[in-house]
Design a protein around this motif. Structure first.
Motif, PDB file in Angstrom:
ATOM      1  N   SER A 209      -9.967  42.692  71.985  1.00  0.00           N
ATOM      2  CA  SER A 209      -8.691  42.729  72.710  1.00  0.00           C
ATOM      3  C   SER A 209      -7.498  42.275  71.877  1.00  0.00           C
ATOM      4  O   SER A 209      -6.356  42.511  72.249  1.00  0.00           O
ATOM      5  CB  SER A 209      -8.791  41.874  73.983  1.00  0.00           C
ATOM      6  OG  SER A 209      -9.099  40.528  73.667  1.00  0.00           O
ATOM      7  N   ASP A 210      -7.726  41.609  70.739  1.00  0.00           N
ATOM      8  CA  ASP A 210      -6.629  41.191  69.864  1.00  0.00           C
ATOM      9  C   ASP A 210      -6.344  42.330  68.884  1.00  0.00           C
ATOM     10  O   ASP A 210      -7.017  42.495  67.870  1.00  0.00           O
ATOM     11  CB  ASP A 210      -7.019  39.919  69.108  1.00  0.00           C
ATOM     12  CG  ASP A 210      -5.876  39.336  68.285  1.00  0.00           C
ATOM     13  OD1 ASP A 210      -4.980  40.098  67.882  1.00  0.00           O
ATOM     14  OD2 ASP A 210      -5.899  38.120  68.018  1.00  0.00           O
ATOM     15  N   LYS A 211      -5.317  43.120  69.185  1.00  0.00           N
ATOM     16  CA  LYS A 211      -5.047  44.324  68.391  1.00  0.00           C
ATOM     17  C   LYS A 211      -4.629  43.985  66.962  1.00  0.00           C
ATOM     18  O   LYS A 211      -4.899  44.747  66.026  1.00  0.00           O
ATOM     19  CB  LYS A 211      -3.985  45.182  69.057  1.00  0.00           C
ATOM     20  CG  LYS A 211      -2.607  44.546  69.137  1.00  0.00           C
ATOM     21  CD  LYS A 211      -1.593  45.491  69.772  1.00  0.00           C
ATOM     22  CE  LYS A 211      -0.206  44.859  69.793  1.00  0.00           C
ATOM     23  NZ  LYS A 211       0.799  45.778  70.397  1.00  0.00           N
ATOM     24  N   ASN A 212      -3.990  42.841  66.768  1.00  0.00           N
ATOM     25  CA  ASN A 212      -3.559  42.472  65.422  1.00  0.00           C
ATOM     26  C   ASN A 212      -4.745  42.052  64.554  1.00  0.00           C
ATOM     27  O   ASN A 212      -4.842  42.429  63.382  1.00  0.00           O
ATOM     28  CB  ASN A 212      -2.509  41.363  65.487  1.00  0.00           C
ATOM     29  CG  ASN A 212      -1.227  41.821  66.144  1.00  0.00           C
ATOM     30  OD1 ASN A 212      -0.858  42.995  66.046  1.00  0.00           O
ATOM     31  ND2 ASN A 212      -0.547  40.926  66.826  1.00  0.00           N
ATOM     32  N   ALA A 213      -5.638  41.262  65.121  1.00  0.00           N
ATOM     33  CA  ALA A 213      -6.854  40.899  64.390  1.00  0.00           C
ATOM     34  C   ALA A 213      -7.677  42.141  64.084  1.00  0.00           C
ATOM     35  O   ALA A 213      -8.237  42.286  62.991  1.00  0.00           O
ATOM     36  CB  ALA A 213      -7.682  39.900  65.200  1.00  0.00           C
ATOM     37  N   THR A 240       1.959  55.935  52.667  1.00  0.00           N
ATOM     38  CA  THR A 240       2.647  54.650  52.778  1.00  0.00           C
ATOM     39  C   THR A 240       1.757  53.604  53.439  1.00  0.00           C
ATOM     40  O   THR A 240       1.624  52.468  52.951  1.00  0.00           O
ATOM     41  CB  THR A 240       3.951  54.808  53.580  1.00  0.00           C
ATOM     42  OG1 THR A 240       4.825  55.707  52.890  1.00  0.00           O
ATOM     43  CG2 THR A 240       4.648  53.460  53.745  1.00  0.00           C
ATOM     44  N   ASN A 241       1.129  53.984  54.542  1.00  0.00           N
ATOM     45  CA  ASN A 241       0.270  53.035  55.256  1.00  0.00           C
ATOM     46  C   ASN A 241      -1.024  52.750  54.509  1.00  0.00           C
ATOM     47  O   ASN A 241      -1.585  51.662  54.636  1.00  0.00           O
ATOM     48  CB  ASN A 241      -0.010  53.553  56.661  1.00  0.00           C
ATOM     49  CG  ASN A 241       1.220  53.494  57.541  1.00  0.00           C
ATOM     50  OD1 ASN A 241       2.120  52.682  57.313  1.00  0.00           O
ATOM     51  ND2 ASN A 241       1.287  54.358  58.557  1.00  0.00           N
ATOM     52  N   LEU A 269       1.216  44.563  61.850  1.00  0.00           N
ATOM     53  CA  LEU A 269       1.837  45.279  62.962  1.00  0.00           C
ATOM     54  C   LEU A 269       1.963  46.774  62.657  1.00  0.00           C
ATOM     55  O   LEU A 269       1.749  47.621  63.534  1.00  0.00           O
ATOM     56  CB  LEU A 269       3.214  44.686  63.254  1.00  0.00           C
ATOM     57  CG  LEU A 269       3.231  43.259  63.820  1.00  0.00           C
ATOM     58  CD1 LEU A 269       4.652  42.733  63.918  1.00  0.00           C
ATOM     59  CD2 LEU A 269       2.551  43.220  65.185  1.00  0.00           C
ATOM     60  N   THR A 270       2.276  47.098  61.402  1.00  0.00           N
ATOM     61  CA  THR A 270       2.400  48.506  61.006  1.00  0.00           C
ATOM     62  C   THR A 270       1.062  49.228  61.123  1.00  0.00           C
ATOM     63  O   THR A 270       0.989  50.345  61.657  1.00  0.00           O
ATOM     64  CB  THR A 270       2.924  48.608  59.560  1.00  0.00           C
ATOM     65  OG1 THR A 270       4.208  48.005  59.482  1.00  0.00           O
ATOM     66  CG2 THR A 270       3.017  50.063  59.119  1.00  0.00           C
ATOM     67  N   ILE A 271      -0.008  48.590  60.645  1.00  0.00           N
ATOM     68  CA  ILE A 271      -1.331  49.222  60.702  1.00  0.00           C
ATOM     69  C   ILE A 271      -1.828  49.300  62.137  1.00  0.00           C
ATOM     70  O   ILE A 271      -2.485  50.279  62.525  1.00  0.00           O
ATOM     71  CB  ILE A 271      -2.331  48.468  59.801  1.00  0.00           C
ATOM     72  CG1 ILE A 271      -1.860  48.525  58.341  1.00  0.00           C
ATOM     73  CG2 ILE A 271      -3.733  49.059  59.928  1.00  0.00           C
ATOM     74  CD1 ILE A 271      -1.580  49.923  57.809  1.00  0.00           C
ATOM     75  N   ALA A 272      -1.499  48.294  62.943  1.00  0.00           N
ATOM     76  CA  ALA A 272      -1.879  48.343  64.358  1.00  0.00           C
ATOM     77  C   ALA A 272      -1.247  49.553  65.037  1.00  0.00           C
ATOM     78  O   ALA A 272      -1.894  50.265  65.820  1.00  0.00           O
ATOM     79  CB  ALA A 272      -1.471  47.052  65.056  1.00  0.00           C
ATOM     80  N   LYS A 276      -3.307  53.037  66.264  1.00  0.00           N
ATOM     81  CA  LYS A 276      -3.428  53.005  67.719  1.00  0.00           C
ATOM     82  C   LYS A 276      -3.929  54.347  68.240  1.00  0.00           C
ATOM     83  O   LYS A 276      -3.417  55.406  67.886  1.00  0.00           O
ATOM     84  CB  LYS A 276      -2.066  52.680  68.345  1.00  0.00           C
ATOM     85  CG  LYS A 276      -2.111  52.548  69.872  1.00  0.00           C
ATOM     86  CD  LYS A 276      -0.743  52.211  70.427  1.00  0.00           C
ATOM     87  CE  LYS A 276      -0.784  52.099  71.946  1.00  0.00           C
ATOM     88  NZ  LYS A 276       0.564  51.769  72.514  1.00  0.00           N
ATOM     89  N   GLY A 277      -4.966  54.280  69.067  1.00  0.00           N
ATOM     90  CA  GLY A 277      -5.514  55.501  69.648  1.00  0.00           C
ATOM     91  C   GLY A 277      -6.458  56.263  68.746  1.00  0.00           C
ATOM     92  O   GLY A 277      -7.007  57.284  69.149  1.00  0.00           O
ATOM     93  N   LYS A 278      -6.655  55.781  67.519  1.00  0.00           N
ATOM     94  CA  LYS A 278      -7.586  56.447  66.607  1.00  0.00           C
ATOM     95  C   LYS A 278      -8.943  55.764  66.662  1.00  0.00           C
ATOM     96  O   LYS A 278      -9.063  54.576  66.383  1.00  0.00           O
ATOM     97  CB  LYS A 278      -7.048  56.424  65.171  1.00  0.00           C
ATOM     98  CG  LYS A 278      -5.841  57.319  64.961  1.00  0.00           C
ATOM     99  CD  LYS A 278      -5.467  57.426  63.497  1.00  0.00           C
ATOM    100  CE  LYS A 278      -4.313  58.395  63.309  1.00  0.00           C
ATOM    101  NZ  LYS A 278      -3.926  58.533  61.890  1.00  0.00           N
ATOM    102  N   ASP A 279      -9.949  56.511  67.052  1.00  0.00           N
ATOM    103  CA  ASP A 279     -11.315  55.990  67.098  1.00  0.00           C
ATOM    104  C   ASP A 279     -11.978  56.310  65.763  1.00  0.00           C
ATOM    105  O   ASP A 279     -12.376  57.444  65.505  1.00  0.00           O
ATOM    106  CB  ASP A 279     -12.086  56.626  68.250  1.00  0.00           C
ATOM    107  CG  ASP A 279     -13.449  55.980  68.464  1.00  0.00           C
ATOM    108  OD1 ASP A 279     -13.868  55.199  67.587  1.00  0.00           O
ATOM    109  OD2 ASP A 279     -14.079  56.261  69.497  1.00  0.00           O
ATOM    110  N   ILE A 280     -12.083  55.303  64.899  1.00  0.00           N
ATOM    111  CA  ILE A 280     -12.625  55.517  63.552  1.00  0.00           C
ATOM    112  C   ILE A 280     -14.047  56.058  63.611  1.00  0.00           C
ATOM    113  O   ILE A 280     -14.493  56.786  62.721  1.00  0.00           O
ATOM    114  CB  ILE A 280     -12.579  54.200  62.745  1.00  0.00           C
ATOM    115  CG1 ILE A 280     -11.176  53.587  62.796  1.00  0.00           C
ATOM    116  CG2 ILE A 280     -12.989  54.422  61.295  1.00  0.00           C
ATOM    117  CD1 ILE A 280     -10.074  54.493  62.304  1.00  0.00           C
ATOM    118  N   GLU A 281     -14.742  55.726  64.696  1.00  0.00           N
ATOM    119  CA  GLU A 281     -16.130  56.174  64.835  1.00  0.00           C
ATOM    120  C   GLU A 281     -16.228  57.698  64.914  1.00  0.00           C
ATOM    121  O   GLU A 281     -17.274  58.275  64.619  1.00  0.00           O
ATOM    122  CB  GLU A 281     -16.754  55.538  66.079  1.00  0.00           C
ATOM    123  CG  GLU A 281     -18.257  55.682  66.147  1.00  0.00           C
ATOM    124  CD  GLU A 281     -18.865  54.868  67.271  1.00  0.00           C
ATOM    125  OE1 GLU A 281     -20.096  54.665  67.256  1.00  0.00           O
ATOM    126  OE2 GLU A 281     -18.117  54.417  68.159  1.00  0.00           O
TER     127      GLU A 281
END
Length: 374
Positions: A209-213, A240-241, A269-272, A276-281
């Motif tokens: 639930s901690d999006k930054n972590a 860039t990212n 914060l930029t990487i979060a 966002k919304g990307k399921d790496i799996e």
């Protein structure tokens, strides 16, 4: 002739009486005594040999700690302490940190008479990329650390051991248990304990639930895997990212007692936002790699202890509980500890109960099981 015979006999006796410390070490490269250790504790910074999953031999580092007592008549019991995430850069090795003992809950076991073996894992403290959350590589480095500790005469470490870890180290502990019999048949695994362990990597990187972590840990994983295995980051982040992911990984160790720098916060914060919304799996080859390095509950031997906080914002409690239920369905004896603290205190909050449970396993007591209440 008598003098010649005596000289030959003396030479033979001197060879036969060479102490173990003088014999060639198979795993241990060096062991340097440490100063400033906790009261009653002696410790060594060690370098030793291990192999990665491809069979490449690598020199890696860690710490071995033992009671400051005379060597006992029998070998000491051993706990392999597998640390949580400190980072993926070489300088993030726990053994290099002046706060090592303060933030390594496993060291508490030295007071109970254990030798505690704390590997840095591959690539932390040594010049190669750290295989972050890569199960076989990490398990090998843990098992070879136990072997290396046995070659330190002052430690008096035995071949019977338990493995205990938190967070990333919980994943390492479970993988070590899975690999122990095949990779290190000369050692005997007595018990396995994992505090807040990532088990299903896809679910863990998605549901914390901690999006930054999550963003920082994902950066560590992406940088590690793309560097080691050549996985392209193009489906996940623009150029860039990708540079931000690399800088976050190369320039940051986990800070336990200070706030991160402004640049780190902005990068996270930029990487979060970018992920966002990307399921790496669901993005190959990352998805297959996540699944290959998740923990298979069917392969983890018992007895097993899992400690998990219901308020953990990094390792989702629901994912850990699902794993525990799968272990129970296999008939494995499982001790479950419920907690309510934060993620970073998981091992510390459960340390007393965990060490007591491990000691009972060494003593031969039947392992309790909490499977019914799960």
């Amino acid at each position: 002739m008598r003098h010649l015979l005596a000289a030959v006999l003396l030479s033979m006796l001197s060879v036969l009486s060479v102490p173990a410390a003088a014999q060639p070490s198979r795993y241990l490269i060096s062991a340097s005594p440490m100063t400033g250790t906790p009261p009653g504790t002696q410790a060594w910074r060690v370098q030793y040999w291990t192999m990665n999953g491809s069979g490449q031999r690598l020199a890696v580092t860690g710490i071995v700690a033992a009671p400051m007592e005379a060597i006992p008549p029998r070998p000491r019991r051993v706990i392999a302490w597998t640390h949580g995430a400190w980072g993926v850069a070489e300088e993030c090795a726990p053994s290099l940190s002046p706060s090592f003992f303060e933030y390594s809950a496993g060291m508490d076991a030295v007071r109970s008479g254990y030798v505690v073996v704390a590997p840095d894992y591959i690539g932390l403290g040594s010049p190669t990329m750290h295989p972050f959350l890569v199960g076989p590589d990490t398990a090998n480095s843990v098992l070879d650390a136990v072997r290396a500790a046995r070659e330190i005469p002052g430690a008096a470490a035995g071949s019977r051991f338990a493995v205990w870890g938190e967070s990333q180290g919980g994943h390492a502990a479970l993988w070590t248990a899975t690999a122990a019999q095949a990779y290190a048949p000369d050692l005997t695994l007595v018990a396995t304990a994992a505090a807040a362990p990532p088990t299903d990597l896809g679910a863990n990187l998605r549901e914390g639930s901690d999006k930054n972590a999550r963003a920082l840990l994902l950066s560590f994983a992406l940088h590690s895997w793309s560097t080691l295995y050549g996985f392209s980051l193009d489906p996940i982040a623009n150029r860039t990212n990708q540079g931000i992911i690399r800088r976050l990984s190369e320039n940051n160790c986990v800070a336990f007692n200070k706030k991160p720098k402004l640049g780190t916060i902005l990068g996270i914060l930029t990487i979060a936002r970018a992920t966002k919304g990307k399921d790496i799996e669901k993005i190959e080859p990352f998805g297959s790699f996540e699944r290959a390095n998740s923990v298979d509950p069917a392969r983890v031997p018992g007895p097993l202890l899992i400690a998990q906080s219901s308020r953990d914002t990094i390792v989702a409690p629901s994912v850990t509980r699902k794993f525990a239920k799968a272990v129970c369905r296999r008939g494995t004896a499982l001790r479950w500890i419920d907690m309510t603290g934060d993620h970073g205190a998981s091992a510390r909050d459960s340390a007393q109960e965990t060490i007591g449970w491990i000691t009972a396993r060494f003593d031969g007591s039947p392992p309790p099981s909490d499977c019914r209440r799960l």
